[in-house]
Design a protein around this motif. Structure first.
Motif, mmCIF file in Angstrom:
data_model
loop_
_atom_site.group_PDB
_atom_site.id
_atom_site.type_symbol
_atom_site.label_atom_id
_atom_site.label_comp_id
_atom_site.label_asym_id
_atom_site.label_seq_id
_atom_site.Cartn_x
_atom_site.Cartn_y
_atom_site.Cartn_z
ATOM 1 N N PRO A 86 41.212 44.221 36.154
ATOM 2 C CA PRO A 86 41.268 43.613 36.464
ATOM 3 C C PRO A 86 42.782 42.834 37.093
ATOM 4 N N ARG A 108 38.942 38.580 44.401
ATOM 5 C CA ARG A 108 37.988 37.874 44.017
ATOM 6 C C ARG A 108 37.681 38.225 42.165
ATOM 7 N N LYS A 158 35.236 36.451 38.693
ATOM 8 C CA LYS A 158 33.755 37.104 37.901
ATOM 9 C C LYS A 158 34.671 37.279 36.683
ATOM 10 N N THR A 195 35.183 43.238 38.045
ATOM 11 C CA THR A 195 36.196 42.973 38.943
ATOM 12 C C THR A 195 37.926 43.596 38.961
ATOM 13 N N ASP A 196 37.675 43.271 40.237
ATOM 14 C CA ASP A 196 39.246 44.756 40.001
ATOM 15 C C ASP A 196 40.437 43.026 40.640
ATOM 16 N N LEU A 218 39.246 38.608 36.666
ATOM 17 C CA LEU A 218 38.720 38.186 35.114
ATOM 18 C C LEU A 218 38.920 37.109 34.181
ATOM 19 N N ASN A 261 31.413 41.709 43.888
ATOM 20 C CA ASN A 261 31.126 42.537 43.230
ATOM 21 C C ASN A 261 30.317 43.816 43.465
#
Length: 451
Positions: free
Chosen positions: A35, A60, A62, A76-77, A80, A442
């Motif tokens: 992340p 994004r 998560k 997730t990238d 987090l 994701n």
């Protein structure tokens, strides 16, 4: 204490505790993520602020618990969210029979807290390491004739949506969101609190007993009907099973002795079994002989204790897992086909196959939605070749109308799953409404829910 309730609110807060980029890895070690940033908020308001900021930055989002899912559902990238500061008891409402806890509360902490207040869940899975939000979001379940999964025991949720709104959801308040979010895969928002149905703590009489596979398969329906909680483990390459029957008891409590429990749960089930798995990974030809040894090592025992000490046990041997939910009548035919597939192949399987049951429920993405269900779970020791075995098992399970566990390995996609779940379209329509920009998306959700 009484249950905390509320209405839809928009949240503002001070900045949550943040950290820079860091690698995230799940418990089994098969999923990693990198992340851009990580935060550990302490309230729903701080979660909302973090979500809104991430969305404005094009990231994004998560939330990840303790990483006990084998899929990349929490990877997730982007941002987090770590839930450790969202834990703890919020409210007990004895009149309503509910307890509310923060989403980051582990099942271990939840069970200990409930027991301290003379309360218990009706049913639970066999490990306690997950957070409550992760467990309900992926459909964690135990085994039960009448009592269903953790998600089915949820009575209310606090949910932060993509625009930073904090929703209180129940059968009476935002009911359409509640219906989906009880098992929402993290696709609808970030859960910040969970309210469970609870009851006065009771005792379970546990009976664990080796039994021939032929007898278990012949008497399966009877064993399920006669016991509140029945499950069994079959050791591949053998005709051996270990059965577990748990039923409510008037007492008195008669827990296993400390030494006996250590021998059974630590020395044999973790220490010896882990050593056998390591040998089997290095020398696959030794697996059938060791399976015979493992199947005979566990002896019969009975004891009576509070539920969480009966339902759960330590799991220190790391593995990968696939589990499918089948119509209950398909369980034994599918197991026989799996046994035949193993016997006619060069597969060497050190881990037992686990078989459990659950009653039908009404949750849209529940693996037990609208049908009485049996679960067949296959495992492989971490680092051992697993793809051929899981592929063979999956072909058998899908041929019997199986639905994959959302937190365990599988290859199904949205096209397949839409046909497997009668209310799949209703769930994805709810997702479109709550998260049209896929802030909580994701790669895993794109595969299983579509985009």
């Amino acid at each position: 204490m009484t249950e905390t309730t509320g209405t839809t609110t928009s949240a503002r807060a001070s900045s949550p505790r943040a950290a820079g980029p860091a690698r995230w890895r799940n418990w089994a070690g098969n999923v990693t993520a990198h992340p851009v940033r990580t935060v550990a908020p302490a309230s729903a308001a701080e979660v909302a602020e973090a979500v809104v900021r991430a969305a404005s930055d094009g990231l994004r989002v998560k939330a990840a618990g303790t990483g006990h899912s084998f899929t990349a559902a929490a990877a997730t990238d982007g941002l987090l969210i770590r839930p450790e500061r969202l834990g703890g008891l919020r409210a007990i409402d004895r009149a309503a029979g509910t307890v509310t806890v923060g989403a980051g509360t582990t099942l271990r902490h939840l069970n200990a807290t409930l027991s301290a207040h003379g309360l218990s869940l009706a049913n639970m899975g066999d490990i306690m390491e997950q957070t409550v939000s992760g467990a309900v979001s992926t459909g964690t379940h135990g085994t039960g004739r009448d009592s269903a999964s953790l998600s089915a025991q949820v009575r209310a949720l606090e949910l932060v949506t993509a625009d930073g709104t904090v929703l209180t959801c129940s059968a009476d308040e935002n009911p359409e969101v509640f219906a989906g979010a009880r098992l929402g895969l993290g696709a609808l928002g970030v859960i910040t609190a969970v309210t469970f149905a609870v009851e006065p703590e009771f005792l379970l009489r546990a009976r664990e007993e080796p039994m021939p596979l032929d007898r278990v398969t012949a008497e399966f329906e009877q064993l399920v009907a006669e016991n509140e909680h029945f499950e069994f483990y079959w050791f591949p390459h053998t005709g051996n099973c270990v059965t577990k029957r748990n039923n409510r008891s008037a007492g008195p409590a008669d827990p296993p002795g400390r030494v006996a429990a250590w021998v059974e749960d630590e020395l044999l089930s973790n220490g010896l079994f882990g050593a056998l798995c390591a040998v089997g990974r290095a020398v696959p030809a030794a697996v059938p002989g060791m399976a015979q040894l493992a199947g005979r090592a566990l002896s019969a025992r009975t004891y009576t204790d509070v539920p969480y000490r009966v339902f759960t046990s330590p799991r220190r041997v790391r593995f990968l897992e696939m589990e499918y939910a089948l119509p209950r009548e398909a369980a034994i035919p599918a197991l026989r086909e799996l046994r035949a597939a193993i016997e006619r192949s060069r597969l060497r399987v050190a881990f037992p196959v686990e078989v459990r049951t659950a009653p039908a429920d009404d949750i849209p993405l529940s693996t037990a939605h609208a049908r009485d269900t049996a679960y067949l779970a296959v495992h492989m020791y971490r680092g051992a070749p697993y793809r051929a075995y899981f592929r063979a098992a999956e072909q058998i399970m899908t041929a019997h109308g199986g639905r994959p566990h959302w937190g365990k390995l599988h290859s199904r996609d949205a096209g397949h799953l839409a046909a497997a779940y009668p209310r799949f379209a209703a769930f994805t329509a709810l997702r479109d409404r709550l998260d049209p920009q896929r802030v909580f998306g994701n790669d895993y959700l794109r595969r299983v829910l579509g985009d």
